[in-house]
Every structure is written in C-alpha cells, then in structure tokens.
Design a protein around this motif. Structure first.
Motif, PDB file in Angstrom:
ATOM      1  N   GLY A 178      46.235  21.198  49.436  1.00 38.08           N
ATOM      2  CA  GLY A 178      45.023  20.690  48.808  1.00 38.08           C
ATOM      3  C   GLY A 178      44.091  21.768  48.287  1.00 38.08           C
ATOM      4  N   LEU A 179      44.416  23.038  48.553  1.00 34.27           N
ATOM      5  CA  LEU A 179      43.614  24.152  48.050  1.00 34.27           C
ATOM      6  C   LEU A 179      44.282  24.763  46.825  1.00 34.27           C
ATOM      7  CD1 LEU A 179      41.426  26.359  48.070  1.00 34.27           C
ATOM      8  CD2 LEU A 179      42.775  27.554  49.833  1.00 34.27           C
ATOM      9  N   GLU A 180      43.542  24.812  45.719  1.00 30.42           N
ATOM     10  CA  GLU A 180      44.035  25.446  44.500  1.00 30.42           C
ATOM     11  C   GLU A 180      43.165  26.662  44.198  1.00 30.42           C
ATOM     12  OE1 GLU A 180      44.719  24.594  39.703  1.00 30.42           O
ATOM     13  OE2 GLU A 180      43.861  23.038  40.993  1.00 30.42           O
ATOM     14  N   ILE A 181      43.823  27.790  43.930  1.00 29.57           N
ATOM     15  CA  ILE A 181      43.133  29.046  43.631  1.00 29.57           C
ATOM     16  C   ILE A 181      43.417  29.414  42.178  1.00 29.57           C
ATOM     17  CG2 ILE A 181      42.918  31.497  44.212  1.00 29.57           C
ATOM     18  CD1 ILE A 181      43.894  30.757  47.046  1.00 29.57           C
ATOM     19  N   ARG A 182      42.364  29.487  41.368  1.00 33.96           N
ATOM     20  CA  ARG A 182      42.510  29.820  39.957  1.00 33.96           C
ATOM     21  C   ARG A 182      41.781  31.126  39.656  1.00 33.96           C
ATOM     22  NH1 ARG A 182      40.889  24.185  36.871  1.00 33.96           N
ATOM     23  NH2 ARG A 182      42.297  22.767  38.017  1.00 33.96           N
ATOM     24  N   PRO A 183      42.488  32.146  39.169  1.00 36.95           N
ATOM     25  CA  PRO A 183      41.838  33.420  38.850  1.00 36.95           C
ATOM     26  C   PRO A 183      40.824  33.288  37.714  1.00 36.95           C
ATOM     27  CG  PRO A 183      44.215  33.683  39.046  1.00 36.95           C
ATOM     28  CD  PRO A 183      43.954  32.208  39.024  1.00 36.95           C
ATOM     29  N   ILE A 184      39.769  34.056  37.794  1.00 41.80           N
ATOM     30  CA  ILE A 184      38.767  34.165  36.730  1.00 41.80           C
ATOM     31  C   ILE A 184      39.009  35.494  36.021  1.00 41.80           C
ATOM     32  CG2 ILE A 184      36.302  34.323  36.189  1.00 41.80           C
ATOM     33  CD1 ILE A 184      35.760  32.791  38.797  1.00 41.80           C
ATOM     34  N   SER A 185      39.193  35.458  34.714  1.00 35.95           N
ATOM     35  CA  SER A 185      39.423  36.680  33.957  1.00 35.95           C
ATOM     36  C   SER A 185      38.113  37.447  33.806  1.00 35.95           C
ATOM     37  CB  SER A 185      39.985  36.340  32.572  1.00 35.95           C
ATOM     38  OG  SER A 185      40.197  37.519  31.815  1.00 35.95           O
ATOM     39  N   THR A 186      38.127  38.735  34.173  1.00 37.06           N
ATOM     40  CA  THR A 186      36.934  39.565  34.064  1.00 37.06           C
ATOM     41  C   THR A 186      37.290  40.926  33.470  1.00 37.06           C
ATOM     42  OG1 THR A 186      37.094  40.715  36.197  1.00 37.06           O
ATOM     43  CG2 THR A 186      36.073  38.522  36.205  1.00 37.06           C
ATOM     44  N   MET A 187      36.276  41.655  33.029  1.00 30.30           N
ATOM     45  CA  MET A 187      36.486  42.989  32.484  1.00 30.30           C
ATOM     46  C   MET A 187      36.914  43.973  33.568  1.00 30.30           C
ATOM     47  SD  MET A 187      32.477  44.014  31.824  1.00 30.30           S
ATOM     48  CE  MET A 187      32.826  45.624  31.142  1.00 30.30           C
ATOM     49  N   GLY A 188      36.753  43.590  34.839  1.00 23.90           N
ATOM     50  CA  GLY A 188      37.133  44.471  35.941  1.00 23.90           C
ATOM     51  C   GLY A 188      38.552  44.285  36.415  1.00 23.90           C
ATOM     52  N   GLY A 189      39.281  43.300  35.869  1.00 24.07           N
ATOM     53  CA  GLY A 189      40.658  43.060  36.297  1.00 24.07           C
ATOM     54  C   GLY A 189      40.770  41.838  37.179  1.00 24.07           C
ATOM     55  N   LYS A 190      41.885  41.719  37.888  1.00 22.81           N
ATOM     56  CA  LYS A 190      42.177  40.555  38.723  1.00 22.81           C
ATOM     57  C   LYS A 190      41.487  40.710  40.072  1.00 22.81           C
ATOM     58  CE  LYS A 190      46.759  40.206  36.577  1.00 22.81           C
ATOM     59  NZ  LYS A 190      48.217  40.319  36.824  1.00 22.81           N
ATOM     60  N   GLU A 191      40.384  40.005  40.245  1.00 15.05           N
ATOM     61  CA  GLU A 191      39.641  40.176  41.488  1.00 15.05           C
ATOM     62  C   GLU A 191      39.026  38.881  41.987  1.00 15.05           C
ATOM     63  OE1 GLU A 191      36.250  43.108  43.447  1.00 15.05           O
ATOM     64  OE2 GLU A 191      36.559  43.102  41.281  1.00 15.05           O
ATOM     65  N   VAL A 192      38.385  38.090  41.117  1.00 15.91           N
ATOM     66  CA  VAL A 192      37.640  36.916  41.565  1.00 15.91           C
ATOM     67  C   VAL A 192      38.328  35.622  41.147  1.00 15.91           C
ATOM     68  CG1 VAL A 192      35.424  38.077  41.701  1.00 15.91           C
ATOM     69  CG2 VAL A 192      36.149  37.081  39.529  1.00 15.91           C
ATOM     70  N   ASN A 193      37.950  34.525  41.839  1.00 14.87           N
ATOM     71  CA  ASN A 193      38.669  33.266  41.666  1.00 14.87           C
ATOM     72  C   ASN A 193      37.751  32.056  41.821  1.00 14.87           C
ATOM     73  OD1 ASN A 193      41.719  34.355  42.125  1.00 14.87           O
ATOM     74  ND2 ASN A 193      40.335  35.330  43.579  1.00 14.87           N
ATOM     75  N   ASP A 194      38.162  30.956  41.178  1.00 17.82           N
ATOM     76  CA  ASP A 194      37.626  29.633  41.488  1.00 17.82           C
ATOM     77  C   ASP A 194      38.517  29.001  42.552  1.00 17.82           C
ATOM     78  OD1 ASP A 194      35.479  29.554  39.657  1.00 17.82           O
ATOM     79  OD2 ASP A 194      36.812  28.932  38.026  1.00 17.82           O
ATOM     80  N   LEU A 195      37.910  28.267  43.474  1.00 15.58           N
ATOM     81  CA  LEU A 195      38.655  27.553  44.506  1.00 15.58           C
ATOM     82  C   LEU A 195      38.359  26.064  44.401  1.00 15.58           C
ATOM     83  CD1 LEU A 195      37.920  29.804  47.652  1.00 15.58           C
ATOM     84  CD2 LEU A 195      39.664  30.123  45.888  1.00 15.58           C
ATOM     85  N   TYR A 196      39.404  25.239  44.462  1.00 15.90           N
ATOM     86  CA  TYR A 196      39.255  23.791  44.399  1.00 15.90           C
ATOM     87  C   TYR A 196      39.844  23.183  45.671  1.00 15.90           C
ATOM     88  CZ  TYR A 196      38.286  24.625  39.475  1.00 15.90           C
ATOM     89  OH  TYR A 196      37.733  25.069  38.296  1.00 15.90           O
ATOM     90  N   PHE A 197      39.007  22.474  46.410  1.00 13.79           N
ATOM     91  CA  PHE A 197      39.414  21.845  47.665  1.00 13.79           C
ATOM     92  C   PHE A 197      39.513  20.337  47.464  1.00 13.79           C
ATOM     93  CE2 PHE A 197      37.370  25.786  48.816  1.00 13.79           C
ATOM     94  CZ  PHE A 197      38.123  26.271  49.867  1.00 13.79           C
ATOM     95  N   THR A 198      40.708  19.794  47.707  1.00 14.05           N
ATOM     96  CA  THR A 198      40.929  18.359  47.593  1.00 14.05           C
ATOM     97  C   THR A 198      41.521  17.852  48.905  1.00 14.05           C
ATOM     98  OG1 THR A 198      41.364  18.593  45.223  1.00 14.05           O
ATOM     99  CG2 THR A 198      42.026  16.519  46.268  1.00 14.05           C
ATOM    100  N   ASN A 199      40.655  17.251  49.712  1.00 18.79           N
ATOM    101  CA  ASN A 199      41.070  16.706  51.016  1.00 18.79           C
ATOM    102  C   ASN A 199      41.827  17.735  51.851  1.00 18.79           C
ATOM    103  OD1 ASN A 199      39.960  14.138  50.435  1.00 18.79           O
ATOM    104  ND2 ASN A 199      41.816  13.558  49.314  1.00 18.79           N
ATOM    105  N   VAL A 200      41.274  18.928  51.957  1.00 14.45           N
ATOM    106  CA  VAL A 200      41.885  19.989  52.769  1.00 14.45           C
ATOM    107  C   VAL A 200      41.475  19.777  54.223  1.00 14.45           C
ATOM    108  CG1 VAL A 200      42.002  22.465  53.213  1.00 14.45           C
ATOM    109  CG2 VAL A 200      41.899  21.621  50.851  1.00 14.45           C
ATOM    110  N   PHE A 201      42.464  19.550  55.071  1.00 16.36           N
ATOM    111  CA  PHE A 201      42.162  19.311  56.484  1.00 16.36           C
ATOM    112  C   PHE A 201      42.040  20.633  57.233  1.00 16.36           C
ATOM    113  CE2 PHE A 201      43.422  18.679  60.935  1.00 16.36           C
ATOM    114  CZ  PHE A 201      42.450  17.736  61.310  1.00 16.36           C
TER     115      PHE A 201
END
Length: 390
Positions: free
Chosen positions: A199-222
């Motif tokens: 139920g957890l989805e991790i989506r990277p956010i594109s930045t000028m600093g490279g691969k570092e930060v992310n959006d997180l989506y929680f759907t009924n995560v127990f």
C-alpha cells in the motif's frame, strides 16, 4: 574545546578519525572518474556499496552507543564525519537522514526497537524520515496524513513529500496524525514503516541535485502497534527534541561543501593565468577569496561550538536551540556564497560540468532549505529572544 585556526583542538582520537575519513575519501572518490562511476555521472547522490564499506569501518554508527552496535562517539564526532565526507565528495548522502532517524530511536525507541534499528544503521542500512506534506512543510501542525487505530494497529492513508532517500531506505520513520485536538501540534505520532509495505508507493521527485527526494503515497498501509515510536499523540515534542542534532548535521554538511568549494577555487586561481600571471594574484579576486575564507572559518567555529555545547547540555534549552539555528543559517549561507562566488571567479569553467564547481553550486543551493528553512530558523532565533509575535 579550544579554538584554533583549524576550528577546534580535537582529541587525538578525533584527529585520527578526521584523517582516516580524508584518506578513505581520497582513495575511494578522489578523482572525477571515480565519482562519476559511483554516481552514474552525478545522477545518484548515494552509493550503497561505498556506504557499506563506511559501515564496516564503524562510521555509520559513529554516535550510536556500543551496546547497540555503534562506535559510542559524540555529536562532535558525528559532525566531523558529515563535514569530511561532504568535503571529500563521498556519495553517501543518505547518511544524513539515517543519522536523524538514529537520534529519534535513541531518545524514544523501545529497547527492542533500538537494538533492531540502531543495529541495522550501524551495519549500513539506510533510513528515512517523513514529516513534510504538500500543505504542511514549515507548518508541521498542518499534517493531515492519517493513522487510524484498527485491529491491533493503525491504518495509514495520505501523502507525504520531500522525503529524502525513501527510494533506497529499508525503513521510513513517519509522522502522521492519529487525532485532532485543541492544538494542531497535538495528536501526531511517529511510526516505523518498512519501505516495502503493501500500500506504500514511492515516487521520485526530479531535482537539480539528482536522485534524492520522493513523494510517498499511503493507501490503507497497516502498521502494527509495536511499530509506534515513542508515545501516541506526542510526536511533536519528540521531533522538536531532535532538531538540534538535525540542524547540526545540516550545518556540518554545508560546512564540508563550503570547504571543498573554497579549496577547488583556490586551486583553480593559482593555476589559471591571464595577462601573464595567475588570476589569484589579482586583488579583485584575492581579497574576495580572503573574505570567503573568513566566512568558512566562522562557520567551522560556530558548528563545533554548538555541537560541543549540545553534547554537554543534552540538546535542550532555548540557548542551545538558538545556537544550532544560527549554525545552520551561517554554514548554509556560507556554502551558497562560496559556491556562487567560486563559479563567478572561475568564469565559464565554473559553469562547465568538466569541473566540480557547478556541482558545488547545485548542492549548496538547497542547504538553506533543508533541515528547516533559514526563514524558519530566524523565527526560532527571534522567538528565543522574546521577539516572536503572539
């Protein structure tokens, strides 16, 4: 500690630690070719293989007590680690978020949680912490990602953003809302979330600093009840208690960036010749570089003074909060200034990816934003002086 031109007189063990890190960085990432190979040409900020080598040396757990697998060092030792690895351009950016998580578990984890998580950190596992949301950045009281009690645990729903290193983390320390109370900062709880939770989805956010930060989506995560870290509904004071350490980790990072940018600038102006002599001999540049050197030295002094005071005072009280905010502001703004001035003085070569200066600029620009924006740090400082609006 006693002030010197090198910042502080460290103990013999701390000097040996600093020198060992420098040697390691030079051996593993001393050339541009090595760093490009480790980071996919600069796209990645973290190389797990190198990080595990660092762990085997006992450095990922430098400030973790020995009974939990760490080296039993101090906050000053931890700052040395982050300063020198940044200065040495070692691609282990996840060490910052992992260190912040370690501090939370040290203060509020159960004995079982400490042995589990702190032991994993000492072995080189990456951890992440998730607080920010699209409508709750500096305003932590605006958190709406919910965790509702259900069947012996909690069910999490909602979105988080700007979560550093979640895409490579084993576990995420999540701050979510478990209740709405009179104060917006009440009713928040910390949870340990395995990064591979259903139920957890991790989506990277594109930045000028490279691969570092992310959006997180929680759907009924127990989340089982034993994954609560600290006290239900009391995450706000728990998080606040750790911010002095987080700010100093950020300050040490920025200090390392500033030092490396200054070193690279000085090396360049000594070699680059125009009008028959090296450009570093022109007063228009040399005096500006002298001013940058002063700013770097001031940044070093305030960082280690703050770290030593927090260590003795256990990180509490408005005076220490004010000092760590000052350290974070000073070092981050110095890093930004040195990198931008370095690019200007190097001219087109400072802008070219052939040299490291453009990378210093990219890394320095975010330092006034992370670990609490400098605008918020100034609010904290004025608040400790009795100047905040009520």
């Amino acid at each position: 500690m006693t002030a010197t031109t090198q910042g502080f007189v460290f103990t013999d063990e701390q000097r040996a630690f600093r020198d060992a890190i420098r040697d390691f960085c030079e051996h593993e990432a001393g050339t541009r070719e090595q760093r490009d190979a480790l980071t996919d040409g600069g796209a990645d900020t973290h190389n797990q293989e190198i990080y595990e080598k660092v762990a085997r040396l006992g450095w990922t757990g430098v400030a973790i007590p020995e009974e939990y697998g760490g080296s039993g060092g101090t906050l000053v030792d931890e700052c040395i680690f982050h300063e020198e690895t940044r200065k040495g351009l070692l691609p282990i950016y996840a060490a910052g978020s992992t260190g912040t998580v370690a501090g939370c578990y040290l203060r509020y984890g159960t004995e079982e949680q400490k042995r589990d998580v702190l032991g994993a950190i000492s072995e080189g596992h990456v951890m992440s912490i998730s607080i920010s949301e699209p409508e709750a950045g500096s305003d932590v009281g605006g958190i709406s990602c919910s965790a509702k009690q259900h069947d012996g645990g909690f069910v999490v729903n909602g979105m988080k953003t700007w979560c550093s290193n979640a895409h490579i983390a084993d576990r995420i320390l999540l701050v979510a809302r478990t209740s709405y109370e009179d104060s917006p900062h009440s009713g928040l709880t910390m949870f340990e979330i395995p990064a591979d939770s259903e139920g957890l989805e991790i989506r990277p956010i594109s930045t000028m600093g490279g691969k570092e930060v992310n959006d997180l989506y929680f759907t009924n995560v127990f989340v089982p009840e034993e994954n609560v870290v600290g006290t239900v509904g009391k995450a706000w004071p728990q998080v606040m208690a750790g911010l002095n350490g987080e700010r100093l980790i950020g300050a040490a990072y920025a200090l390392g960036i500033a030092e490396r940018a200054l070193d690279d600038l000085v090396a360049y102006v000594k070699e680059r010749k125009q009008f028959g002599r090296s450009i570093g001999t022109f007063q228009a540049l040399s005096h500006r570089i002298a001013d940058l050197a002063i700013e770097v030295e001031c940044s070093r002094l305030i960082t280690y003074d703050a770290a030593a005071r927090v260590e003795v005072g256990r990180g509490t009280g408005p005076e220490l909060t004010r000092l760590t905010s000052m350290a974070k502001i000073k070092t981050s703004e110095t890093a930004k200034k040195v990198a931008l001035e370095g690019m200007q003085m190097m001219g087109g070569y400072g802008y070219a990816t052939e040299y490291d200066m453009e990378g210093h600029v990219r890394r320095a620009l975010v330092t006034p934003i992370w670990a609490g924006t400098n605008e918020i740090q100034r609010e904290i400082i004025t608040g400790t002086m009795g100047l905040r609006a009520r």
